[in-house]
Design an enzyme around this catalytic site. Structure first.
Site, PDB file in Angstrom:
ATOM      1  CG  ASN A 150      -5.991   2.527  11.771  1.00  0.00           C
ATOM      2  OD1 ASN A 150      -6.769   2.616  12.710  1.00  0.00           O
ATOM      3  ND2 ASN A 150      -6.218   1.722  10.743  1.00  0.00           N
ATOM      4  CG  ASP A 201      -4.686   8.561  -0.658  1.00  0.00           C
ATOM      5  OD1 ASP A 201      -3.970   7.599  -1.009  1.00  0.00           O
ATOM      6  OD2 ASP A 201      -4.737   8.968   0.522  1.00  0.00           O
ATOM      7  CG  ASP A 247      -1.837   1.220   1.269  1.00  0.00           C
ATOM      8  OD1 ASP A 247      -2.028   1.867   0.215  1.00  0.00           O
ATOM      9  OD2 ASP A 247      -2.339   1.538   2.366  1.00  0.00           O
ATOM     10  CG  ASP A 290      -2.382   6.880   7.399  1.00  0.00           C
ATOM     11  OD1 ASP A 290      -2.585   7.488   6.339  1.00  0.00           O
ATOM     12  OD2 ASP A 290      -2.672   5.674   7.559  1.00  0.00           O
ATOM     13  CD  GLU A 316      -5.766  10.161   5.541  1.00  0.00           C
ATOM     14  OE1 GLU A 316      -6.099   9.866   4.397  1.00  0.00           O
ATOM     15  OE2 GLU A 316      -5.413   9.314   6.377  1.00  0.00           O
ATOM     16  NE  ARG A 375      -1.200  12.134   5.504  1.00  0.00           N
ATOM     17  CZ  ARG A 375      -1.793  10.987   5.254  1.00  0.00           C
ATOM     18  NH1 ARG A 375      -1.439   9.902   5.888  1.00  0.00           N
ATOM     19  NH2 ARG A 375      -2.747  10.917   4.364  1.00  0.00           N
TER      20      ARG A 375
HETATM   21  C1  NOJ Z   1      -4.408   7.032   4.142  1.00  0.00           C
HETATM   22  C2  NOJ Z   1      -3.330   7.162   3.127  1.00  0.00           C
HETATM   23  O1  NOJ Z   1      -3.364   8.460   2.595  1.00  0.00           O
HETATM   24  C3  NOJ Z   1      -3.577   6.111   2.075  1.00  0.00           C
HETATM   25  O2  NOJ Z   1      -2.694   6.264   0.998  1.00  0.00           O
HETATM   26  C4  NOJ Z   1      -3.477   4.744   2.702  1.00  0.00           C
HETATM   27  O3  NOJ Z   1      -3.832   3.772   1.764  1.00  0.00           O
HETATM   28  C5  NOJ Z   1      -4.383   4.629   3.916  1.00  0.00           C
HETATM   29  N1  NOJ Z   1      -4.305   5.761   4.783  1.00  0.00           N
HETATM   30  C6  NOJ Z   1      -4.032   3.408   4.714  1.00  0.00           C
HETATM   31  O4  NOJ Z   1      -2.845   3.665   5.418  1.00  0.00           O
END
Ligand code: NOJ
Length: 545
Positions: A103, A311, A61, A201, A244, A199
């Site tokens: 997370n 994203d 990811d 997440d 975020e 930042r």
């Molecule tokens: C938010 C991130 O901006 C995104 O790219 C990611 O896939 C998810 N969190 C999971 O960490």
């Protein structure tokens, strides 16, 4: 004292190490490459680099699946390269903030591998388990179409584990004090290495209560955020948390922390969506409401304004009709859309014409908050829809017309993502080297707007009000700070508009254009007629007469 709130008058530049600059020729961007490009970033005028995750990762990811919080992924260099980069950036007065992904971890993280061994293992409670398949195992999915569930059976543990995101990203159990202690250690570690903040997440998911059947009634535990904030601030007084948190405006105050104990900054996802709606509809009515809805008067709180990020452009908070309007204009083909809510395109291909790109950028730099740029957007880079999901907007930075756009000297097939080599956005035409030498390039235009924003502290620190212009296509904003007043106007339509200013402090003063040698004097009866070209934008400072 305003320097204490350095983040309010900064320009943040977000980049992914992987696709920025490859220093050792293996096809993957790294710290050596990035260090070699610090002069470019300094020249651009950015104050802060936001670095996406660079720690060891199976990379399923884009690095948001971390398998060791205290390391550097071997593809990006060594911890020594990271420390050197930090030094070089700080020497140039550039601050660095990094992603804090707490997370979840990767399923390959040794903590999870231990946790799977069963209930007696000390790491078992670091994650969230259920003996039976929870009733809501198929609910709460973040990536519809790709992710199938939020609880997955683990054969070794003989239990189900919770994962808000992909199944290879098990959620950490942050209610466990041992996990919290470790997260403090992670924060302390990077502060000791000199980062200026994080930042954070997926904040709402970090804070929500977890457990089988709990998704519907999940509560947000702000005390966890307060705890992280306390730890951070005790260790470094001027470090920040940029969250975020794509939450409804009425919840924002709580995330900022009414007692000053939450996030310093949050991305303004809400305004971002209405901004694209205004660009699509040429009507700023809903955008104005969104600005008012997200107004905050907490002294430390600041919004981060962005156009695009790594994203999809998430349009989930618009009404169905508004969303369809944005899709129709900026992502009409199914392949351009993602997760039933967003668009997986870069800024320039969506907006097309240069004047519209300038309009959007000028707006981002002059909305209430701090601008957050995305690497490559300063050049007007394109996207590659042949790549999977969000990878479409993650192609390598285009430095020159050399092989691989100057990003890497590796063979083309070794590149982490292909460079855009065809069409209007191809690197032989569109690259840093060309734009550096062209006085009219988007890059040189961007440099000017970055500088102008820095020279206009009214925006970052001041009080703001909407200016009523009677023109739905025009957004007018007034900023007041320490007796100085700045007004900015943006015309979202492709027809020229003349705005009449009859009221407010701007009606009585001379308007000094901040981008051209023009000074508007009030008419005989007071007031101004301000001309805005098609997609025109103007910034003025008031000069008393
Ligand atoms: C938010 C991130 O901006 C995104 O790219 C990611 O896939 C998810 N969190 C999971 O960490």
């Amino acid at each position: 004292m305003i320097d204490d709130y350095w983040y309010k008058n900064a320009t943040i530049y977000s980049l992914d190490l992987e696709t920025f600059m490859d220093g050792n020729g293996d096809g993957v961007g790294d710290f050596r490459g990035l260090s070699a490009r610090l002069d470019y970033l300094q020249g651009l005028g950015v104050d802060v680099i936001w670095l996406a995750p660079f720690q060891p990762t199976p990379n399923r990811d884009n690095g948001y699946d971390i398998s060791d919080y205290y390391g550097v992924d071997h593809r990006h260099g060594t911890p020594g390269d990271f420390a050197e980069f930090m030094d070089l950036a700080n020497d140039r007065g550039i601050k660095v903030i990094i992603d804090l992904v707490i997370n979840h971890t990767s399923d390959q993280h040794p903590w999870f591998q231990e946790a799977r061994k069963g209930k007696d293992n000390p790491y078992h409670d670091w994650y969230v388990w259920s003996d039976k398949k929870p009733s809501d195992a198929e609910d709460g999915i973040i990536f519809p179409g790709v992710q199938e569930r939020t609880w997955t059976y683990d054969r070794k543990a003989q239990q189900y584990y919770f994962h808000r995101f992909y199944e290879f990203q098990p959620d950490l159990n942050v209610s466990n004090p041992a996990v919290r202690e470790e997260l403090h250690r992670v924060i302390g570690y990077y502060l000791a290495l000199g980062v200026a903040g994080f930042r954070v997440d997926a904040v709402p998911f970090v804070l929500e209560t977890q457990g089988p059947g709990k998704l519907d009634e999940a509560e947000i535990r702000f005390e966890i955020l307060e705890d992280l904030r306390r730890f951070l601030q005790w260790h470094r007084g001027d470090a920040i948390l940029l969250g975020e948190a794509n939450v409804a405006p009425r919840q924002a105050k709580k995330y900022f922390g009414e007692g000053g104990g939450g996030l310093h900054m949050m991305f303004n996802f809400y305004v971002n969506q209405f901004l694209f709606h205004a660009l699509a509809s040429e009507d700023t009515t809903a955008l104005r409401e969104a600005l008012e809805d997200t107004r905050t008067d907490l002294p430390m709180a600041q919004w981060g304004n962005f156009l695009r990020n790594h994203d999809e452009l998430d349009l989930g908070r618009l009404t169905e009709e508004q969303r369809q309007q944005v899709f129709a204009h900026f992502g009409p083909e199914k392949d351009m859309q993602l997760y039933d809510r967003g668009i997986r395109r870069r800024l320039a291909p969506m907006l097309g014409e240069r004047p519209r790109i300038e309009l959007a950028y000028s707006l981002m730099f002059s909305l209430p908050g701090t601008p957050v740029m995305r690497y490559g957007d300063e050049l007007g880079m394109g996207d590659d829809l042949s790549l999977n999901e969000r990878d479409a907007v993650r192609t390598p930075m285009q430095w020159s017309d050399e092989a691989n756009g100057g990003f890497s000297r590796a063979a083309e097939k070794q590149l982490v993502h292909p460079v855009i080599g065809d069409g209007a956005y191809a690197y032989p035409l569109l690259n840093v080297e060309n734009q550096m030498r062209d006085a009219d390039s988007l890059l040189n235009w961007t440099k000017k707007i970055v500088r102008l924003r820095k020279e206009t502290p009214e925006i970052g620190y001041g009080e703001w009000e909407l200016i009523e212009t009677k023109e739905p296509a025009v957004l007018g904003l007034r900023y007041t700070f320490r007796g100085k007043v700045v007004v900015v106007f943006h015309n979202f339509s492709n027809r020229p508009i003349v705005v009449t200013l009859k009221k407010g402090p701007e009606a009585e003063a001379n308007l000094l254009d901040l981008r051209e040698v023009i000074e508007l004097e009030p008419g005989e009866k007071g007031g101004h007629q301000v001309r805005l070209g098609s997609y025109g934008y103007r910034w003025f400072r008031l000069r008393k007469v």
